[in-house]
Design a protein around this motif. Structure first.
Motif, mmCIF file in Angstrom:
data_model
loop_
_atom_site.group_PDB
_atom_site.id
_atom_site.type_symbol
_atom_site.label_atom_id
_atom_site.label_comp_id
_atom_site.label_asym_id
_atom_site.label_seq_id
_atom_site.Cartn_x
_atom_site.Cartn_y
_atom_site.Cartn_z
ATOM 1 N N GLY A 54 0.958 -1.125 0.139
ATOM 2 C CA GLY A 54 0.025 -0.303 0.285
ATOM 3 C C GLY A 54 0.671 1.466 -0.352
ATOM 4 N N PRO A 55 0.411 2.575 0.475
ATOM 5 C CA PRO A 55 0.674 4.030 0.168
ATOM 6 C C PRO A 55 1.715 3.843 0.597
ATOM 7 C CG PRO A 55 -1.632 3.908 -0.575
ATOM 8 C CD PRO A 55 -1.423 2.489 -0.266
ATOM 9 N N VAL A 56 3.014 4.463 1.026
ATOM 10 C CA VAL A 56 3.166 5.310 2.135
ATOM 11 C C VAL A 56 3.464 6.316 2.293
ATOM 12 C CG1 VAL A 56 5.425 2.775 1.378
ATOM 13 C CG2 VAL A 56 5.840 4.991 0.872
ATOM 14 N N ALA A 57 2.955 7.600 1.561
ATOM 15 C CA ALA A 57 2.885 9.032 1.480
ATOM 16 C C ALA A 57 3.065 9.037 3.046
ATOM 17 C CB ALA A 57 1.755 9.683 1.092
ATOM 18 N N GLY A 58 3.355 9.730 4.045
ATOM 19 C CA GLY A 58 3.573 10.461 5.357
ATOM 20 C C GLY A 58 4.543 9.376 6.218
ATOM 21 N N LYS A 59 4.501 8.028 5.262
ATOM 22 C CA LYS A 59 5.484 6.916 6.383
ATOM 23 C C LYS A 59 7.243 7.405 6.528
ATOM 24 C CE LYS A 59 1.679 3.367 6.044
ATOM 25 N NZ LYS A 59 1.921 1.708 5.758
ATOM 26 N N THR A 60 7.590 6.255 7.916
ATOM 27 C CA THR A 60 8.953 7.019 6.831
ATOM 28 C C THR A 60 9.759 5.516 7.106
ATOM 29 O OG1 THR A 60 9.745 8.730 9.056
ATOM 30 C CG2 THR A 60 10.925 7.086 8.673
ATOM 31 N N LEU A 61 10.152 5.396 6.019
ATOM 32 C CA LEU A 61 10.889 4.695 6.464
ATOM 33 C C LEU A 61 12.605 4.292 6.168
ATOM 34 C CD1 LEU A 61 8.330 3.353 4.569
ATOM 35 C CD2 LEU A 61 9.479 2.855 2.423
ATOM 36 N N LEU A 62 13.158 3.168 6.960
ATOM 37 C CA LEU A 62 14.654 2.795 6.570
ATOM 38 C C LEU A 62 14.671 1.763 5.525
ATOM 39 C CD1 LEU A 62 17.137 2.878 8.407
ATOM 40 C CD2 LEU A 62 16.501 0.720 9.545
ATOM 41 N N ILE A 63 15.744 2.663 5.026
ATOM 42 C CA ILE A 63 15.913 1.362 4.066
ATOM 43 C C ILE A 63 17.196 1.019 3.739
ATOM 44 C CG2 ILE A 63 16.082 1.397 0.972
ATOM 45 C CD1 ILE A 63 13.459 2.693 0.837
ATOM 46 N N SER A 64 17.345 -0.649 3.843
ATOM 47 C CA SER A 64 19.036 -1.101 4.533
ATOM 48 C C SER A 64 19.992 -0.643 3.423
ATOM 49 C CB SER A 64 19.040 -2.267 4.979
ATOM 50 O OG SER A 64 20.609 -2.623 4.989
ATOM 51 N N GLY A 65 21.008 -0.296 2.861
ATOM 52 C CA GLY A 65 21.313 -0.314 1.712
ATOM 53 C C GLY A 65 21.510 0.594 0.762
ATOM 54 N N GLY A 66 21.297 1.492 1.285
ATOM 55 C CA GLY A 66 20.575 2.394 0.023
ATOM 56 C C GLY A 66 21.464 2.788 -1.015
ATOM 57 N N ALA A 67 23.436 2.425 -1.325
ATOM 58 C CA ALA A 67 23.615 2.121 -1.841
ATOM 59 C C ALA A 67 23.444 1.543 -3.672
ATOM 60 C CB ALA A 67 25.117 2.412 -2.111
ATOM 61 N N GLY A 68 22.549 -0.150 -2.530
ATOM 62 C CA GLY A 68 22.778 -0.690 -4.122
ATOM 63 C C GLY A 68 22.106 -1.021 -4.931
ATOM 64 N N THR A 69 21.801 -1.589 -5.741
ATOM 65 C CA THR A 69 21.369 -2.852 -7.232
ATOM 66 C C THR A 69 19.239 -1.688 -6.286
ATOM 67 O OG1 THR A 69 22.893 -3.135 -7.843
ATOM 68 C CG2 THR A 69 20.870 -3.504 -8.699
ATOM 69 N N VAL A 70 18.937 -2.550 -5.447
ATOM 70 C CA VAL A 70 18.137 -2.594 -5.367
ATOM 71 C C VAL A 70 17.670 -1.854 -4.460
ATOM 72 C CG1 VAL A 70 15.943 -3.987 -4.381
ATOM 73 C CG2 VAL A 70 17.646 -5.188 -6.038
ATOM 74 N N GLY A 71 18.473 -1.247 -2.911
ATOM 75 C CA GLY A 71 18.133 -0.213 -2.102
ATOM 76 C C GLY A 71 18.393 1.010 -3.628
#
Length: 328
Positions: A144-161
């Motif tokens: 579902g939508p993530v607008a307004g939420k805080t997401l932690l994205i691990s490996g933000g420089a990786g191909t998927v991240g």
């Protein structure tokens, strides 16, 4: 046609062979794609090396590796609209549970697995969509939508991240990403609000501080086992951890009660096994963002088909600044 093949597990330079094999004919419901590019993903490398648990020999006598690619439809099988001939496409699951993937001049596969590719999108970009971009879209937006939420994205420089950061930001989320070294700049360039060094001993405290003292609502995780303690500490009540990898700790011990008493949802995401509805949703997100010019896959290197072993070694070595591709 030319194709890279292997018939046994082992080092890339030992088992990958450039061969001349028959060009396939599209069966009913299939299309024949003249490939321009083929994407090399970690799963392709592990499969060729025999790195999947419990698999002791290749599942087919001869395998053409790789699931991702892009090209042009040259022929269609019975039941497929002939108007698709000449259409630019990107493909997914090219070699998933099939013998012949995209490391070849041609691939025949079900018509649904060849997705129209807009003229403004290069074949190189198209070859990054099947696994990296759809994984990113699914782990960020699949629930579902993530607008307004805080997401932690691990490996933000990786191909998927790196793609996940872009998708989350474009979808209205606040993004905290982890990376290291030059990767921290890449994650910032992708739009992350905060980028933290994942080796920091007080990483959990830094994550909470970056979110104004509050826990995060969703975590996109590339190293589930290694980062489990940190994620348990920073996830919010009724939060969700969506993990798509755990290469560094493949048999993690789960802190069940700390997670249970936050009512955390754990989701293990495998892009190969999306339901038709999930697949259509991910494709829709990817195509919309691409055509809007707000999704930019990172491409580290493009090599000729005959350098397939070199490409596999580059992916296996890690620390890539994006996808490694083959050009036909």
């Amino acid at each position: 046609m030319r194709a890279m093949t292997y018939d046994r597990f082992g080092p890339a330079s030992d088992v990958l062979i450039l061969a001349d094999v028959p060009t396939p004919d599209p069966a009913p419901g299939e299309v024949l794609v003249r490939l321009h590019t083929s994407g090399v993903n970690p799963s392709d490398v592990k499969a060729r090396a025999g790195g999947r648990p419990g698999v002791t020999k290749p599942p087919f006598p001869t395998i053409i590796p790789h699931s991702d690619g892009a090209g042009v439809i040259e022929a269609v099988g019975e039941g497929v609209d002939a108007a698709r001939v000449g259409q630019r496409v990107w493909v997914w699951n090219g070699q998933w549970q099939r013998a012949f993937g995209t490391a070849a001049d041609y691939i025949a596969l079900p018509a649904a697995q060849a997705v129209p590719l807009a003229d403004a999108i290069s074949f190189e970009q198209g070859a990054t969509l099947g696994i990296p971009a759809m994984t990113a879209a699914h782990v960020v937006l699949g629930n579902g939508p993530v607008a307004g939420k805080t997401l932690l994205i691990s490996g933000g420089a990786g191909t998927v991240g790196h793609l996940a950061v872009q998708i989350a930001v474009q979808s209205g989320a606040r993004v905290i990403a982890t990376a290291r070294g030059a990767g921290m700049d890449a994650a910032r360039a992708a739009g992350a609000d905060t980028v933290l060094d994942y080796t920091a001993p007080d990483l959990a405290e830094q994550i909470i501080a970056a979110n104004d003292g509050a826990p995060v609502e969703q975590i996109v995780e590339v190293e589930f086992g290694k980062n489990l303690a940190t994620n348990t500490a920073v996830i919010a009540e009724n939060g969700r951890i969506v993990a798509y990898g755990s290469a560094q700790e493949m048999t993690p011990t789960l802190p069940f009660y700390p997670l249970m008493f936050k009512a955390v949802t754990l989701e293990l995401a495998l892009i190969y096994l999306l339901t038709p509805a999930q697949r259509a949703q991910a494709i829709g997100h990817v195509n919309t963002l691409l055509e809007a010019g707000t999704l930019t896959p990172r491409i580290a290197e493009v090599l000729p088909l005959e350098a397939c072993a070199e490409a596999h070694d580059a992916v296996a070595a890690g620390h890539r600044a994006g996808s490694v591709l083959l050009r036909m």
